[in-house]
Design a protein around this motif. Structure first.
Motif, PDB file in Angstrom:
ATOM      1  N   ARG A  97       0.832  -1.211   0.000  1.00 42.66           N
ATOM      2  CA  ARG A  97       0.000   0.000   0.000  1.00 42.66           C
ATOM      3  C   ARG A  97       0.863   1.256   0.000  1.00 42.66           C
ATOM      4  O   ARG A  97       0.512   2.274  -0.609  1.00 42.66           O
ATOM      5  N   GLN A  98       2.024   1.184   0.638  1.00 36.90           N
ATOM      6  CA  GLN A  98       2.924   2.333   0.699  1.00 36.90           C
ATOM      7  C   GLN A  98       3.905   2.385  -0.470  1.00 36.90           C
ATOM      8  O   GLN A  98       4.818   3.209  -0.474  1.00 36.90           O
ATOM      9  N   MET A 265      13.859   6.632  14.263  1.00 31.00           N
ATOM     10  CA  MET A 265      12.770   7.590  14.457  1.00 31.00           C
ATOM     11  C   MET A 265      11.821   7.159  15.564  1.00 31.00           C
ATOM     12  O   MET A 265      11.157   8.002  16.183  1.00 31.00           O
ATOM     13  N   VAL A 266      11.757   5.857  15.818  1.00 31.78           N
ATOM     14  CA  VAL A 266      10.887   5.374  16.895  1.00 31.78           C
ATOM     15  C   VAL A 266      11.331   5.954  18.232  1.00 31.78           C
ATOM     16  O   VAL A 266      10.513   6.318  19.073  1.00 31.78           O
ATOM     17  N   THR A 267      12.640   6.078  18.424  1.00 32.08           N
ATOM     18  CA  THR A 267      13.144   6.649  19.675  1.00 32.08           C
ATOM     19  C   THR A 267      12.782   8.123  19.804  1.00 32.08           C
ATOM     20  O   THR A 267      12.710   8.652  20.910  1.00 32.08           O
ATOM     21  N   ASP A 310       9.018  -2.106  12.428  1.00 33.77           N
ATOM     22  CA  ASP A 310       7.929  -3.034  12.733  1.00 33.77           C
ATOM     23  C   ASP A 310       6.642  -2.581  12.048  1.00 33.77           C
ATOM     24  O   ASP A 310       6.526  -1.443  11.577  1.00 33.77           O
ATOM     25  N   PHE A 311       5.670  -3.475  11.990  1.00 31.79           N
ATOM     26  CA  PHE A 311       4.415  -3.200  11.291  1.00 31.79           C
ATOM     27  C   PHE A 311       3.698  -1.970  11.838  1.00 31.79           C
ATOM     28  O   PHE A 311       3.262  -1.096  11.070  1.00 31.79           O
ATOM     29  N   ASN A 316       1.695   3.484  11.154  1.00 33.44           N
ATOM     30  CA  ASN A 316       1.404   4.776  11.795  1.00 33.44           C
ATOM     31  C   ASN A 316       2.217   5.923  11.214  1.00 33.44           C
ATOM     32  O   ASN A 316       1.865   7.087  11.407  1.00 33.44           O
ATOM     33  N   HIS A 317       3.300   5.594  10.501  1.00 34.24           N
ATOM     34  CA  HIS A 317       4.191   6.630   9.963  1.00 34.24           C
ATOM     35  C   HIS A 317       4.554   6.304   8.516  1.00 34.24           C
ATOM     36  O   HIS A 317       5.681   5.902   8.231  1.00 34.24           O
ATOM     37  N   PRO A 318       3.628   6.481   7.580  1.00 34.87           N
ATOM     38  CA  PRO A 318       3.959   6.205   6.170  1.00 34.87           C
ATOM     39  C   PRO A 318       5.167   7.025   5.706  1.00 34.87           C
ATOM     40  O   PRO A 318       5.371   8.156   6.149  1.00 34.87           O
TER      41      PRO A 318
END
Length: 394
Positions: A97-98, A265-267, A310-311, A316-318
């Protein structure tokens, strides 16, 4: 046949066509022709007018873990094979999808990536083109129990040889091996070399016998250089690469660096998701990773496009890897688009089939609402269309 009309093209991602706007004829799985806007095509075609939107090649992610649902390692450990496989299918659909039409899985439990690849190839389900490594070959090491079902432990060249052969026997496309410690493994030391030259070289030799290659997980300075000298195809992360390591890769057409910045970026965006045992490593090493990766980029290395995400974070962040490389490292828009398409196709030896918009290549195309070469933030928006092998999948 399908004609995409009024396509805006990016010159650096297009071959054998000089104008910025074009009509693209798709026949079966392939791009049949790229012609001037308004051209007449003899055959009866379904027409899609993209109204000047940008058409670029399908994206690659060269470092995925298709079984990774979230940042919660404990939940990952308790899931059964059936649950993991269905969640991997959902992850693949989100990738598609992305705009990621090719995804290289660098290790998943219960042969999830191999099973998903086979189901996609047989037409049972839709999903991205999968390149799968099976289990990750690793020396016995602290922290392996954090992701116990993800690893095939092997010590010394003979055990490494056996482990690699087992993964190919199960259907792996390439071998993933741990060269240094890992951030996420509890007790793991990212900069520490854990595989010997002989173990790495044995993995490379087995892969060559299968006309394949090795991807080596390497954060540490010495582990990176050891892996390059042993003959691996890709150095994953290469977080602390130094000038000598960069020199070994400069102009090297047999070994490439695949940074994975989205996971960083998750951090920044979702720090509550990071396990407690990781924060000492994050606090002391993250800035060094960014400096070293930027040094490699500024030295002109051909970099691959990986995310290690992760999924839940991807959904949540395309466009998260674009966000990371722009925000954390200041990469150029065109260079990022090349890394995500043309360069990554070359790195995994698919440049004759994928990576650019060219007549004769697979019709893996995405239609972007905006001009990503001028403003890469548009990659965070929903895509107008995703086409994989001539089929409109979104």
């Amino acid at each position: 046949m399908i004609v995409l009309k009024n396509c805006r093209l990016v010159r650096e991602l297009t071959e054998d066509y000089a104008n910025q706007y074009a009509d693209i004829l798709i026949e079966g799985k392939y791009i049949k022709a790229i012609k001037e806007v308004g051209s007449h095509f003899d055959a009866a075609c379904a027409e899609i007018d993209v109204c000047g939107k940008t058409v670029i090649p399908g994206l690659f992610d060269l470092h995925a873990h298709i079984d990774c649902r979230s940042q919660d390692a404990n939940k990952m450990q308790t899931k059964d094979a059936g649950t993991i496989l269905f969640e991997a299918y959902e992850f693949g659909r989100e990738y598609l999808r992305q705009g990621y039409t090719t995804v290289r899985d660098c290790g998943s439990r219960f042969n999830a990536a191999i099973a998903l690849r086979d189901a996609i190839n047989r037409g049972i389900v839709d999903g991205p083109r999968m390149i799968a490594s099976g289990l990750i070959v690793t020396p016995t090491e602290r922290g392996n129990d954090t992701f116990k079902a993800l690893y095939a432990e092997a010590d010394g060249p003979e055990e490494t040889q056996k482990a690699c052969r087992k993964e190919f026997q199960k259907g792996a496309d390439f071998i993933k091996i741990m060269g240094t410690g890992a951030f996420y493994n509890e007790g793991g030391v990212p900069g520490e070399t854990i595989a010997s030259f002989e173990e790495l070289a044995m993995a490379v030799n087995v892969a060559k016998m299968k006309n394949s290659y090795v991807a080596a997980h390497c954060h540490g300075v010495e582990g990176i250089k050891l892996a390059i000298r042993a003959g691996v195809r890709t150095v994953e992360h290469a977080s602390f690469i130094d000038e000598q390591g960069i020199s070994l890769l400069k102009g090297n057409e047999n070994c490439f660096m695949v940074p994975t910045m989205a996971i960083d970026m998750v951090t920044v965006d979702d720090p509550s998701l990071i396990p407690d045992h990781m924060w000492d490593k994050v606090d002391t090493l993250t800035e060094a990773t960014r400096i070293c990766t930027k040094n490699a980029y500024q030295a002109g290395l051909k970099l691959g496009w990986g995310s290690d995400i992760d999924f839940e974070s991807l959904k949540n962040h395309p466009g998260y890897e674009f966000v990371a490389r722009k925000r954390l490292l200041g990469f150029d828009n065109i260079e990022m688009l090349l890394q995500a398409t043309k360069y990554s196709a070359e790195i995994v030896l698919l440049q004759d089939q994928l990576g650019t918009v060219k007549a004769g290549k697979y019709a893996d195309l995405i239609v972007v609402d905006g001009n990503p070469d001028e403003d890469v933030d548009v990659m965070q928006k929903d895509l107008c269309h995703v086409i994989k092998e001539g089929k409109i999948v979104y």
